[in-house]
Write a protein that holds these residues in place. Structure first.
Motif, mmCIF file in Angstrom:
data_model
loop_
_atom_site.group_PDB
_atom_site.id
_atom_site.type_symbol
_atom_site.label_atom_id
_atom_site.label_comp_id
_atom_site.label_asym_id
_atom_site.label_seq_id
_atom_site.Cartn_x
_atom_site.Cartn_y
_atom_site.Cartn_z
ATOM 1 N N GLY A 292 0.819 -1.205 0.000
ATOM 2 C CA GLY A 292 0.000 0.000 0.000
ATOM 3 C C GLY A 292 0.855 1.258 0.000
ATOM 4 O O GLY A 292 0.554 2.234 -0.716
ATOM 5 N N TRP A 293 1.939 1.247 0.771
ATOM 6 C CA TRP A 293 2.846 2.388 0.825
ATOM 7 C C TRP A 293 3.442 2.674 -0.562
ATOM 8 O O TRP A 293 3.643 3.833 -0.939
ATOM 9 C CB TRP A 293 3.959 2.139 1.834
ATOM 10 N N LYS A 294 3.757 1.611 -1.302
ATOM 11 C CA LYS A 294 4.291 1.819 -2.660
ATOM 12 C C LYS A 294 3.268 2.550 -3.528
ATOM 13 O O LYS A 294 3.606 3.474 -4.271
ATOM 14 C CB LYS A 294 4.646 0.468 -3.291
ATOM 15 N N LYS A 295 2.003 2.130 -3.436
ATOM 16 C CA LYS A 295 0.940 2.789 -4.201
ATOM 17 C C LYS A 295 0.765 4.242 -3.753
ATOM 18 O O LYS A 295 0.619 5.150 -4.576
ATOM 19 C CB LYS A 295 -0.382 2.038 -4.028
ATOM 20 N N LEU A 296 0.744 4.439 -2.451
ATOM 21 C CA LEU A 296 0.566 5.784 -1.891
ATOM 22 C C LEU A 296 1.670 6.715 -2.373
ATOM 23 O O LEU A 296 1.407 7.855 -2.795
ATOM 24 C CB LEU A 296 0.563 5.710 -0.362
ATOM 25 N N ASP A 324 15.045 1.554 -1.109
ATOM 26 C CA ASP A 324 15.185 0.614 -2.228
ATOM 27 C C ASP A 324 13.846 0.323 -2.901
ATOM 28 O O ASP A 324 13.795 0.092 -4.120
ATOM 29 C CB ASP A 324 15.799 -0.699 -1.735
ATOM 30 N N GLN A 325 12.767 0.350 -2.115
ATOM 31 C CA GLN A 325 11.455 0.006 -2.654
ATOM 32 C C GLN A 325 10.612 1.226 -3.034
ATOM 33 O O GLN A 325 9.461 1.084 -3.435
ATOM 34 C CB GLN A 325 10.698 -0.864 -1.645
ATOM 35 N N GLY A 326 11.182 2.425 -2.881
ATOM 36 C CA GLY A 326 10.459 3.631 -3.269
ATOM 37 C C GLY A 326 9.288 3.950 -2.357
ATOM 38 O O GLY A 326 8.215 4.343 -2.825
ATOM 39 N N ILE A 327 9.502 3.795 -1.062
ATOM 40 C CA ILE A 327 8.440 4.028 -0.077
ATOM 41 C C ILE A 327 8.685 5.334 0.666
ATOM 42 O O ILE A 327 9.766 5.566 1.210
ATOM 43 C CB ILE A 327 8.366 2.858 0.917
#
Length: 424
Positions: A292-296, A324-327
């Motif tokens: 969800g954080w990635k989408k946000l 690394d995960q773009g969060i």
């Protein structure tokens, strides 16, 4: 610095619960550990006694003894080259991943005390001891004016509604603006027949018709105080949604009992960002909702400062995973989440090196310790949250920042709107 004496004691925090204070070398250089109410699962662990006959099990005599006996025997007479060496030593003594044996509350108090004693020994301010710079940046105070969630007994689900008085020439003027809104809000709540008592962090804690009314009434108070929302003073939110996470959905556990999906929660925030001048959103999703954080972040990361608190826990290794995960695009920094000063500074350095903002923060169970005021200046983080415009454990940090700004003179600049990820 050579250590001749280390002493810990049990004292009280702002909620009347015990915490640990440590002094070094018989000086007034002391460190005190705060405590949180809504905590991340991966935070460093406090050591509590668990004796129901003392402070409902929250006593810290075990943590105090660990400093006075074990740490004391280990460090007395030793010389440490700097903060990192001292912190590494006590981390090694503890020997656990989460600081659970000696307790992060005890270790942090000792770490802060070492930093302060080092500054005293050199005859310099704490912010210079932490980071030496040519010039320093004074922060925007993000003041928590309405409390909800775990920080109050009202019917508001979201934990913190903050104002950021950013259109000011100095920290001193910024605080004046914030206090003007704080007092206007009190008068407005009273006129509407609402309760004007305060929650854990000094913000008002009324029962309102909805979570959104909290935003609307703050906007009205900003106007009444003579400022323009979005231009002079903007809004920051910490809904603490990890507390709302329940079996894969977000539950409005204090108001409607409605349960919504991650996508619906993201849509909720997108709507509020379009409607109101919100420039910072902390913990917009729960700590275990990584997808969800990635989408946000993908959807709103170029529109607002997205701060990760529970998801990162001021832990450099977890922060790196987020990078690394773009969060997110910003990291909340809490000393007691990681447990030492040097690890906190590493977390800040990692975040800033990778283009993330850092938002320096207090805890809901606070003390008179003002270390975070020096920390925000030392790191150039540009914004701080330490509660509302009242309660001495909150305004003590503001007062320290006023002293620092006066001391720095023309070596200080004010962060203003350039602090925030979103540029208005």
């Amino acid at each position: 610095m050579k250590l001749t004496k280390i002493h810990a004691r049990e004292i009280l925090d702002s909620r009347g619960n015990p915490t640990v204070e440590v002094t070094l070398n018989g000086t007034t250089a002391r460190g005190i550990s705060p405590s949180g109410a809504s905590t991340g699962e991966k935070e460093a662990v406090e050591l509590r006694d668990g004796d129901p006959e003392r402070y409902n099990g929250k006593g810290v005599e075990k943590a105090v003894k660990g400093i006075n006996v074990e740490v004391g025997k280990s460090v007395t007479g030793l010389s440490f080259e700097g903060q990192q060496a001292f912190d590494d030593h006590i981390i090694g003594l503890d020997g656990t991943e989460n600081k659970s044996r000696l307790g992060a509350n005890a270790m942090l108090a000792a770490s802060i005390a070492f930093a302060r004693a080092s500054a005293v020994a050199k005859g310099i301010p704490l912010y210079r001891q932490l980071v030496e710079r040519e010039g320093y940046v004074m922060p925007v105070p993000c003041m928590n004016v309405i409390n909800g969630g775990r920080h109050s007994d009202n019917n508001i689900d979201f934990q913190e509604f903050m104002i950021a008085p950013h259109n000011a020439p100095s920290f001193k003027e910024s605080i004046r603006m914030g206090e003007a809104v704080f007092h206007s809000l009190r008068s407005l709540l009273k006129a509407k027949g609402y309760y004007t008592g305060v929650g854990d962090e000094g913000g008002f804690a009324p029962n309102l018709s909805s979570n959104e009314e909290a935003v609307q009434i703050i906007m009205e108070a900003i106007h009444i105080a003579g400022f323009a929302p979005g231009k002079d003073i903007s809004l920051c939110l910490d809904p603490a949604t990890s507390e709302m996470w329940n079996n894969g959905k977000y539950e409005f556990y204090k108001s409607s009992k409605e349960r919504i999906t991650t996508d619906e929660m993201i849509g909720f925030w997108e709507g509020w960002l379009k409607e109101y001048p919100i420039i910072l959103l902390e913990d917009g999703l729960g700590e275990n909702d990584w997808e969800g954080w990635k989408k946000l972040t993908s959807l709103l990361g170029d529109k607002v400062e997205l701060v990760g608190d529970d998801i990162f826990c001021t832990n450099p290794s977890i922060i790196q995973q987020g990078i690394d995960q773009g969060i997110a695009n910003s990291v909340l920094i809490k000393l007691n989440q990681i447990g030492t000063v040097s690890e906190t500074l590493k977390a800040v350095e990692l975040a800033q090196k990778n283009g993330y903002n850092c938002f320096i923060s207090h805890r809901s169970g606070e003390t008179e310790d003002t270390t975070i005021a020096d920390l925000v200046v030392a790191t150039g983080a540009g914004h701080i949250k330490t509660g509302s415009g009242c309660r001495s454990e909150r305004v003590s940090k503001f007062n320290q920042l006023l002293r620092i700004e006066e001391e720095l003179g023309d070596r200080a600049s004010f962060a203003g709107i350039n602090t925030f990820y979103k540029k208005l």
